[in-house]
Scaffold this active site. Structure first.
Site, PDB file in Angstrom:
ATOM      1  N   CYS A  48     -25.322  24.668  40.005  1.00 56.27           N
ATOM      2  CA  CYS A  48     -25.454  25.000  38.587  1.00 56.27           C
ATOM      3  C   CYS A  48     -24.408  24.183  37.830  1.00 56.27           C
ATOM      4  O   CYS A  48     -23.365  23.806  38.391  1.00 56.27           O
ATOM      5  CB  CYS A  48     -25.215  26.500  38.415  1.00 56.27           C
ATOM      6  SG  CYS A  48     -24.963  27.040  36.724  1.00 56.27           S
ATOM      7  N   HIS A  49     -24.653  23.928  36.558  1.00 57.55           N
ATOM      8  CA  HIS A  49     -23.723  23.119  35.777  1.00 57.55           C
ATOM      9  C   HIS A  49     -22.323  23.725  35.731  1.00 57.55           C
ATOM     10  O   HIS A  49     -21.323  23.012  35.642  1.00 57.55           O
ATOM     11  CB  HIS A  49     -24.251  22.896  34.353  1.00 57.55           C
ATOM     12  CG  HIS A  49     -23.476  21.863  33.613  1.00 57.55           C
ATOM     13  ND1 HIS A  49     -22.461  22.172  32.744  1.00 57.55           N
ATOM     14  CD2 HIS A  49     -23.527  20.502  33.663  1.00 57.55           C
ATOM     15  CE1 HIS A  49     -21.928  21.045  32.281  1.00 57.55           C
ATOM     16  NE2 HIS A  49     -22.560  20.032  32.817  1.00 57.55           N
ATOM     17  N   THR A  50     -22.232  25.051  35.824  1.00 57.84           N
ATOM     18  CA  THR A  50     -20.921  25.712  35.798  1.00 57.84           C
ATOM     19  C   THR A  50     -20.065  25.280  36.988  1.00 57.84           C
ATOM     20  O   THR A  50     -18.841  25.132  36.864  1.00 57.84           O
ATOM     21  CB  THR A  50     -21.100  27.245  35.802  1.00 57.84           C
ATOM     22  OG1 THR A  50     -21.990  27.584  34.743  1.00 57.84           O
ATOM     23  CG2 THR A  50     -19.788  27.962  35.600  1.00 57.84           C
ATOM     24  N   HIS A  70     -22.312  29.562  43.210  1.00 57.42           N
ATOM     25  CA  HIS A  70     -22.538  30.945  42.770  1.00 57.42           C
ATOM     26  C   HIS A  70     -24.014  31.284  42.580  1.00 57.42           C
ATOM     27  O   HIS A  70     -24.334  32.385  42.168  1.00 57.42           O
ATOM     28  CB  HIS A  70     -21.778  31.209  41.460  1.00 57.42           C
ATOM     29  CG  HIS A  70     -22.267  30.386  40.317  1.00 57.42           C
ATOM     30  ND1 HIS A  70     -21.920  29.058  40.160  1.00 57.42           N
ATOM     31  CD2 HIS A  70     -23.109  30.680  39.298  1.00 57.42           C
ATOM     32  CE1 HIS A  70     -22.518  28.585  39.080  1.00 57.42           C
ATOM     33  NE2 HIS A  70     -23.254  29.542  38.546  1.00 57.42           N
ATOM     34  N   GLU A  71     -24.908  30.347  42.883  1.00 56.46           N
ATOM     35  CA  GLU A  71     -26.341  30.616  42.741  1.00 56.46           C
ATOM     36  C   GLU A  71     -26.916  30.518  44.150  1.00 56.46           C
ATOM     37  O   GLU A  71     -27.025  29.425  44.700  1.00 56.46           O
ATOM     38  CB  GLU A  71     -26.956  29.549  41.816  1.00 56.46           C
ATOM     39  CG  GLU A  71     -28.289  29.929  41.235  1.00 56.46           C
ATOM     40  CD  GLU A  71     -28.748  28.951  40.153  1.00 56.46           C
ATOM     41  OE1 GLU A  71     -28.382  29.134  38.986  1.00 56.46           O
ATOM     42  OE2 GLU A  71     -29.476  28.007  40.479  1.00 56.46           O
ATOM     43  N   CYS A 100     -20.300  47.693  38.669  1.00 53.46           N
ATOM     44  CA  CYS A 100     -19.594  48.701  39.469  1.00 53.46           C
ATOM     45  C   CYS A 100     -20.299  50.058  39.412  1.00 53.46           C
ATOM     46  O   CYS A 100     -20.109  50.910  40.259  1.00 53.46           O
ATOM     47  CB  CYS A 100     -18.147  48.841  39.003  1.00 53.46           C
ATOM     48  SG  CYS A 100     -17.970  49.681  37.399  1.00 53.46           S
ATOM     49  N   CYS A 103     -18.016  52.142  35.201  1.00 50.47           N
ATOM     50  CA  CYS A 103     -17.313  51.916  33.924  1.00 50.47           C
ATOM     51  C   CYS A 103     -18.223  52.225  32.727  1.00 50.47           C
ATOM     52  O   CYS A 103     -19.421  52.455  32.873  1.00 50.47           O
ATOM     53  CB  CYS A 103     -16.804  50.475  33.847  1.00 50.47           C
ATOM     54  SG  CYS A 103     -18.119  49.240  33.657  1.00 50.47           S
ATOM     55  N   CYS A 106     -21.196  49.830  32.452  1.00 46.89           N
ATOM     56  CA  CYS A 106     -22.261  50.065  33.433  1.00 46.89           C
ATOM     57  C   CYS A 106     -23.050  51.330  33.099  1.00 46.89           C
ATOM     58  O   CYS A 106     -24.248  51.410  33.360  1.00 46.89           O
ATOM     59  CB  CYS A 106     -21.688  50.150  34.840  1.00 46.89           C
ATOM     60  SG  CYS A 106     -21.209  48.532  35.507  1.00 46.89           S
ATOM     61  N   CYS A 114     -19.816  44.593  32.920  1.00 42.20           N
ATOM     62  CA  CYS A 114     -18.979  45.481  33.730  1.00 42.20           C
ATOM     63  C   CYS A 114     -17.491  45.201  33.538  1.00 42.20           C
ATOM     64  O   CYS A 114     -17.047  44.046  33.605  1.00 42.20           O
ATOM     65  CB  CYS A 114     -19.362  45.301  35.195  1.00 42.20           C
ATOM     66  SG  CYS A 114     -18.358  46.209  36.362  1.00 42.20           S
ATOM     67  N   ARG A 118     -16.901  41.773  35.612  1.00 44.18           N
ATOM     68  CA  ARG A 118     -17.457  40.695  34.784  1.00 44.18           C
ATOM     69  C   ARG A 118     -16.785  39.377  35.161  1.00 44.18           C
ATOM     70  O   ARG A 118     -15.670  39.356  35.680  1.00 44.18           O
ATOM     71  CB  ARG A 118     -17.334  41.014  33.300  1.00 44.18           C
ATOM     72  CG  ARG A 118     -16.094  40.581  32.607  1.00 44.18           C
ATOM     73  CD  ARG A 118     -16.175  40.817  31.111  1.00 44.18           C
ATOM     74  NE  ARG A 118     -16.454  42.198  30.735  1.00 44.18           N
ATOM     75  CZ  ARG A 118     -16.297  42.687  29.504  1.00 44.18           C
ATOM     76  NH1 ARG A 118     -15.883  41.897  28.532  1.00 44.18           N
ATOM     77  NH2 ARG A 118     -16.549  43.948  29.233  1.00 44.18           N
ATOM     78  N   CYS A 178     -28.392  33.084  38.824  1.00 39.93           N
ATOM     79  CA  CYS A 178     -27.608  32.605  37.672  1.00 39.93           C
ATOM     80  C   CYS A 178     -28.520  32.091  36.563  1.00 39.93           C
ATOM     81  O   CYS A 178     -28.978  32.845  35.723  1.00 39.93           O
ATOM     82  CB  CYS A 178     -26.598  31.533  38.086  1.00 39.93           C
ATOM     83  SG  CYS A 178     -25.697  30.867  36.675  1.00 39.93           S
ATOM     84  N   ARG A 373     -33.203  21.936  39.229  1.00 40.42           N
ATOM     85  CA  ARG A 373     -32.371  22.615  40.218  1.00 40.42           C
ATOM     86  C   ARG A 373     -32.515  21.936  41.574  1.00 40.42           C
ATOM     87  O   ARG A 373     -33.620  21.596  42.005  1.00 40.42           O
ATOM     88  CB  ARG A 373     -32.781  24.091  40.366  1.00 40.42           C
ATOM     89  CG  ARG A 373     -32.085  25.016  39.367  1.00 40.42           C
ATOM     90  CD  ARG A 373     -30.593  25.105  39.693  1.00 40.42           C
ATOM     91  NE  ARG A 373     -29.868  26.015  38.830  1.00 40.42           N
ATOM     92  CZ  ARG A 373     -29.255  25.683  37.712  1.00 40.42           C
ATOM     93  NH1 ARG A 373     -29.307  24.420  37.273  1.00 40.42           N
ATOM     94  NH2 ARG A 373     -28.566  26.567  37.017  1.00 40.42           N
TER      95      ARG A 373
END
Length: 380
Positions: A48-50, A70-71, A100, A103, A106, A114, A118, A178, A373
């Protein structure tokens, strides 16, 4: 149970040793999961670009060595103390944000942000003890957004892992963890275009195309793609985009061009670039009286949004969204079911695939602006 449960696992991971340098496949040690954690065997991950943004480390605190990613999709290998909702063998999607379930966010039907889990891009350790679960030669390797999926095994907080239907092909649904949910949800959950309406999508990368797909599925009749790269227009037709505007082709601001095209403005707009100018244009191009603009792209830290207050007083609405307003554990399984029921197409987002040993090729494709992707296959 996997025989590795409770033991340190030695496996391959793609380590970012320093900013902008190719990742190096290393043998790393992955410690067992601690309280409220799970250890996952990653089968497929995507770029992913992130990931590229934090690998380049131009605009934020550099933290290296680090395992990005993360994906992804994978299988639970083992669970830590106190984990009851997941067990070894479950098919899962790790997510960069979490739920979670305790909270105020949530417990709110309106929020997915969250308090505990988060996204935190600066944190490179686990929440429970402030330590890493990755190491090499006794030295720690930092985590990334609680997922670090560029590794054959990773450890995540249980609240950042969504259990999904094992019938879903992980090499396809991994992209939901993501970018695709971010764009698709921004349209269907936040903009909520009516059937027959007009929608402008700013930015036709993966997230923007997912937003367009959301408009298509919602039955929008005019889906206008806005991008500075006209080469993206042909691909975007597959996602329902049926009109195109390149701001560079016009002397007047793009919001004025769109207003003229649509007799006063579009019903909805979704901004997926992070450019502050695009954000302002996305807001100012919606119709007075009912127009809604949704911001998805992440701006630079010094940006400021500037528009005349009359744009609001004339009954235009500006909204923001995070991860398409999906609660990861509650909502993601349902999005996977949409794919299985053929209500959502994912295959057209996946344009490249490489083995884990060639992960740097995925970075090359993205830096060259090729494809949407790239799936990275962990097992050769």
């Amino acid at each position: 149970m996997f025989e590795t449960a409770g033991k340190v696992i030695k496996c391959k991971a793609a380590v970012a040793w320093e900013a902008g340098k190719p990742l190096v496949i290393e043998e790393v040690e992955v410690a067992p999961p601690q309280k409220h954690e799970v250890r996952l065997k990653i089968l497929f991950t995507a770029l992913c670009h992130t990931d590229v943004y934090f690998w380049e480390a131009k605009g934020q605190n550099p933290l290296f060595p680090r395992i990005l990613g993360h994906e992804a999709g994978g299988i639970v290998e083992s669970v830590g103390e106190g984990v009851t909702e997941l067990q070894p063998g479950d098919h899962v999607l790790p997510v960069f944000t979490g739920e979670c379930k305790e909270c105020t966010h949530c417990k709110s039907e309106e929020s997915n942000m969250c308090d505990l889990l988060r996204i935190n891009t600066d944190r490179g350790t686990m929440l429970s003890d402030g330590k890493t679960r990755f190491s090499k030669d006794g030295k720690p390797i930092y985590h990334f957004v609680g997922t670090s999926t560029f590794s054959e095994y990773t450890v995540s907080h249980v609240g950042s892992v969504a259990k999904i239907n094992p019938a879903a092909p992980l090499d396809k649904v991994c992209v939901l963890s993501c970018g695709i949910c971010t764009g698709f949800g921004a349209t269907v959950n936040v903009a909520k275009p009516k059937k027959g309406s007009s929608v402008a999508i700013f930015g036709l990368g993966a997230v923007g195309l997912a937003a367009a797909e959301g408009a298509r599925v919602s039955g929008a009749s005019r889906i206008i793609g806005v991008d500075l790269n006209s080469d993206r227009f042909e691909e975007a037709k597959k996602f329902g985009v049926n009109e195109f505007v390149n701001p560079k082709d016009h002397k007047k601001p793009v919001q004025e061009v769109i207003a003229e095209m649509t007799n006063g403005g579009v019903d909805r707009s979704v901004e997926c670039t992070g450019s502050i100018q695009a954000m302002i244009s996305a807001f100012e191009c919606v119709h007075d009286g009912w127009g809604v603009a949704v911001l998805v792209g992440v701006p630079n830290k010094d940006d400021a949004f500037k528009t005349h207050p009359m744009n609001f007083l004339n009954e235009r609405t500006l909204k923001g969204t995070f991860y398409g307003n999906y609660k990861p554990r509650t909502d993601l399984p349902g999005v996977v079911e949409k794919y299985l029921n053929k209500e959502l197409e994912l295959d057209k987002f996946i344009t490249h695939s490489v083995p884990f040993s060639e992960i740097n090729k995925a970075f090359d494709y993205m830096l060259a602006g090729e494809g949407i992707r790239c799936i990275i296959r962990m097992e050769h």
